[in-house]
Design an enzyme around this catalytic site. Structure first.
Site, PDB file in Angstrom:
ATOM      1  N   GLY A 171       1.112  -1.396  -0.227  1.00 10.81           N
ATOM      2  CA  GLY A 171       0.077  -0.470  -0.525  1.00 10.81           C
ATOM      3  C   GLY A 171       1.034   1.239   0.107  1.00 10.81           C
ATOM      4  O   GLY A 171       0.664   2.409   0.661  1.00 10.81           O
ATOM      5  N   VAL A 221       2.039 -10.485   4.928  1.00 12.95           N
ATOM      6  CA  VAL A 221       1.978 -11.561   3.674  1.00 12.95           C
ATOM      7  C   VAL A 221       2.861 -12.356   4.271  1.00 12.95           C
ATOM      8  O   VAL A 221       4.711 -11.980   4.440  1.00 12.95           O
ATOM      9  CB  VAL A 221       1.894 -10.738   1.717  1.00 12.95           C
ATOM     10  CG1 VAL A 221       1.636 -12.563   1.309  1.00 12.95           C
ATOM     11  CG2 VAL A 221       0.437 -10.571   1.477  1.00 12.95           C
ATOM     12  N   LYS A 241       6.079  21.931 -10.890  1.00 14.74           N
ATOM     13  CA  LYS A 241       7.257  21.596 -11.249  1.00 14.74           C
ATOM     14  C   LYS A 241       7.821  22.084 -12.430  1.00 14.74           C
ATOM     15  O   LYS A 241       6.725  21.636 -13.346  1.00 14.74           O
ATOM     16  CB  LYS A 241       7.869  20.729 -10.488  1.00 14.74           C
ATOM     17  CG  LYS A 241       9.220  19.693 -10.848  1.00 14.74           C
ATOM     18  CD  LYS A 241       9.191  18.497 -11.369  1.00 14.74           C
ATOM     19  CE  LYS A 241      10.522  18.130 -10.885  1.00 14.74           C
ATOM     20  NZ  LYS A 241      11.033  16.571 -10.563  1.00 14.74           N
TER      21      LYS A 241
END
Ligand code: FAD
Length: 537
Positions: free
Chosen positions: A37, A210, A103
């Protein structure tokens, strides 16, 4: 005073990927799991959701409660505009939420010691370059061929003016020239924003670590077992576990091709500093004794970091040098140390697993290209899904396309080091003498040094896949890769453009662009108090 108009998304073609066609074709699978994530996990989940959720495919992101995200990666290329545009997310929504700024390119400082070339700006392209690019190329070619003529890239591009003038690249009035700008943002806030968006768009989320990856008889990944208990099965897996490469590398054993011989840096140290006053629309990349330092302006703080090679300098030395550069030698602000591994997997898509983000590879952050690779990998895979061809030939083409992108970008980044003229440390001398160059790069150097044009070569080679001719000319010219001044002759009549006139034209054009702080205030009228509390780790 007139306020700049709130920007709307107004993008030209090349930034956007093909819209999903949806409808008729059946989904290629029923369940897809994204492990990780970080920015890669959420960017991939959002792009895949756009293609797959309407077809009824379930997408779930699994994220470890104990392994954090890398939390750096705060500068982008202009392609990130396309990512948000594809998802229909306006700047006025995501930029304030991520303390983002505009930018226009990257200012390189102290990479070259050649008089007049101690700094240069690598501009993002703009439509106005159609007027000045030809002039720049003519001056660069003339200087290469012995004419004493100004060929510094900073003289030719509007993006340079805007960056140095602390301006936003969105014109105040209807000024018909698009600037292809990128962004700076807080990496943690960006992750949180994308997380929220993904959930809104039907992606599921589970916090779990996991512990094991289980293979099916045919060698594909069948499921993952979590430390919390339970096994989660899916038809397709996306590995976004960062440098761990848990699925693509550890479980499937996909070989990793290191870039360590091409690029020496393998560590970084980062720390924030306060920001006040005008905000330059540029990343600064300043060469240091054993690497380089980034300085990225956000609305809430500067992000600073020193990327270095641990073979030439210890972590303590690097931190001291960074602190000294920032004037923070005795400051209690903690610094964060990171290790990084450069290179790429040989197959980004292997069996029923796609690697996205640091798990698939990393070049190094010098040109802030990592999010672009994430975006491309996920978007190109969506194209494959749209085509409905998940066969072997399609997989090989996909991997080859990404590998060329990696190598083309790597070679551009190598060029920064190879063309340096610093002699102060062994690090810089070793970089200048490094013979680990790809064949296309050797050819390109040969062409440049012989005074011939490189634009066609760039287009024909993998080099052009990574960067366009504008960037290649900017780096060679910006680093001062020209004959020594004593070998130059004065220009003859008609050999040089009037650069004062060009400068006046660029100055007039720059008047159409607002101050960056004002532009950001216009899209976030209720901006919260700036704070140093949200760090990037
Ligand atoms: C010094 C530095 C500077 C950088 N600067 C830039 C930049 O300016 N621009 C740019 O585009 N990129 C930059 N990058 C790269 C950028 O940070 C990354 O590409 C980007 O953040 C994506 O990271 P990621 O999501 O792949 O990995 P991570 O952020 O490391 O996320 C990994 C995720 O995997 C999860 N995970 C790991 N193991 C498990 C497990 N066993 N079970 C479940 N979940 C697990 C973690 O919880 C985490 O959520 C920089 C990188 C470095 C090192």
């Amino acid at each position: 005073m007139e306020r700049p108009a709130a920007p709307e998304t107004n993008l030209t073609g090349p930034f956007r990927s093909a819209a999903p066609r949806g409808g008729a074709r059946p989904p290629p699978f029923r369940k897809l799991i994204v492990v990780g994530g970080g920015s890669a996990g959420w960017m991939a989940a959002l792009l895949l959701a756009r293609t797959l959720v309407p077809k009824g495919v379930e997408i779930e992101v699994l994220e470890s409660p104990t392994v954090g995200i890398i939390g750096v990666g705060e500068g982008s290329t202009p392609w990130l505009r396309g990512f948000f545009a594809d998802l229909g997310i306006e700047e006025s929504e995501w930029m304030p939420a991520c303390n983002a700024t505009y930018k226009c390119g990257i200012q390189f400082e102290r990479w070259s010691t050649k008089p007049g070339f101690e700094r240069y700006f690598h501009p993002f392209a703009s439509m106005l370059d159609n007027l000045t690019m030809g002039m720049f190329l003519q001056h660069a070619h003339a200087r290469l061929n012995g004419v004493d003529i100004d060929a510094h890239p900073d003289r030719f591009f509007i993006a340079t003016r805007l960056a140095h003038g602390c301006k936003a690249p969105r014109p105040v009035h209807a000024f018909p020239f698009d600037i292809w700008y990128g962004y700076h943002f807080d990496a943690v806030l960006l992750g949180q924003f994308l997380h929220r968006k993904a959930l809104e768009r039907g992606v599921r989320y589970r916090q779990c670590h996991v512990a094991d990856v289980n293979r099916a008889e045919n060698g594909d990944i069948a499921s993952v077992t979590t430390r919390e208990g339970g096994t989660i099965a899916a038809d397709f897996f996306v590995d976004c576990t960062g440098f761990a490469g848990l699925l693509i590398q550890k479980a499937l054993g996909t070989p990793f091709l290191p870039y360590a011989k091409n690029l020496f840096n393998d560590a970084a140290v980062a720390m924030p500093t306060p920001i006040e006053g005008p905000i330059a629309s540029q990343t600064v990349s300043r060469a240091m004794r054993h690497g380089w330092m980034w300085r990225i302006p956000l609305t809430s703080r500067y992000g600073n970091g020193y990327v270095y090679s641990s073979s030439f300098c210890s972590a303590d030395e690097a931190e001291r040098e960074l602190r000294s550069e920032l004037g923070l030698l005795d400051d209690p602000t903690p610094a964060r140390h990171l290790k990084m591994r450069t290179g790429r997997v040989t197959e980004h898509w292997n069996r029923n697993c796609l690697a996205v983000g640091l798990s698939q590879g990393f070049i190094e952050p010098l040109e802030a290209t990592a999010l672009l690779f994430i975006q491309r990998t996920a978007a190109w895979f969506c194209e494959v899904l749209e085509e409905g061809d998940l066969g072997e030939a399609s997989r090989l083409r996909f991997n080859e396309r990404l590998n060329r992108q990696f190598e083309g970008t790597r070679d551009y980044i190598v060029t920064h080091y190879k063309t340096n003229s610093r002699k102060d440390t062994e690090y810089w001398r070793a970089n200048a003498h490094n013979g680990e160059l790809s064949d296309p790069l050797k050819e390109l150097y040969g062409l440049w040094l012989s005074g011939r044009g490189i634009a066609n070569e760039v287009r024909a080679q993998t080099l052009g896949v990574g960067y366009p001719a504008l960037s290649w000319y900017s780096i060679f010219a910006g680093m001062g890769c020209f004959p020594e001044p004593e070998r130059l002759r004065p220009p003859r009549a008609g050999e040089a453009y009037d650069l004062e006139e060009v400068g006046n034209m660029l100055d007039r054009a720059a008047l159409n662009y607002p101050d960056q702080r004002e532009a950001l205030a216009a899209i976030a009228p209720a901006r919260k108090e700036k704070s140093l509390q949200v760090y990037y780790w």
